[in-house]
Design a protein around this motif. Sequence first.
Motif, mmCIF file in Angstrom:
data_model
loop_
_atom_site.group_PDB
_atom_site.id
_atom_site.type_symbol
_atom_site.label_atom_id
_atom_site.label_comp_id
_atom_site.label_asym_id
_atom_site.label_seq_id
_atom_site.Cartn_x
_atom_site.Cartn_y
_atom_site.Cartn_z
ATOM 1 N N LYS A 105 -76.406 -11.979 32.578
ATOM 2 C CA LYS A 105 -75.612 -11.724 32.974
ATOM 3 C C LYS A 105 -76.094 -9.717 32.971
ATOM 4 N N SER A 113 -70.403 -7.211 37.925
ATOM 5 C CA SER A 113 -72.082 -8.035 37.389
ATOM 6 C C SER A 113 -72.665 -9.642 38.209
ATOM 7 N N GLU A 151 -74.180 -12.843 37.099
ATOM 8 C CA GLU A 151 -75.061 -14.356 36.246
ATOM 9 C C GLU A 151 -75.513 -15.060 37.674
#
Length: 179
Positions: A44, A33, A35
């Motif tokens: 995110k 991921s 962010e």
Amino acid sequence: MLLVTAYASAQSAHFDANLVHNWNYLDRDVELSAERFFDKNGFKLGLHYFQNTAEQTRDWQRKPRATNFAEHWGWSLSYLRYMPINESNIELYPYFKVSGFKLPYQTQSEVSGLSSEPALWKFYTGIGLQVKSKLYRRLYLSASADAGVRWENTLASYPGYFNGIATSGSVGLAYRIKG
């Protein structure tokens, strides 16, 4: 005054890349991921790989199982609030998350063999807390826990039907690219 405000705002904005291992009501998955924070508000976006680690025994009931390459993949979107702890290497992030996988449930028995339901969407929405602890320069240990509700579109229920309360947790690493 304007220069001081711009500098302070630039200091609190950051961008992190994360690689974490998740445990949730379906099974386990690995998440990659990103962010992005604007001052103390962040978003995110995550890509998940469902691992199919649920143990297969001779008789098992309704386990989520990815049956092809596409079913292994899921997604998540989160809103996070950055809460730094002064003079500490620990950062707190309360968050709200939505995630989804398109997986079939499978059942196996000695008598009837393996049966599979069609792959349908399973969603999870939760609120929780993520904690990051600085390990070295831009590398952080990241852990989170949340509780929420699951929504599953299955043959046994109506589309978008509420299927209960669930929890999830994760542990992994974060790398601060900017900030």
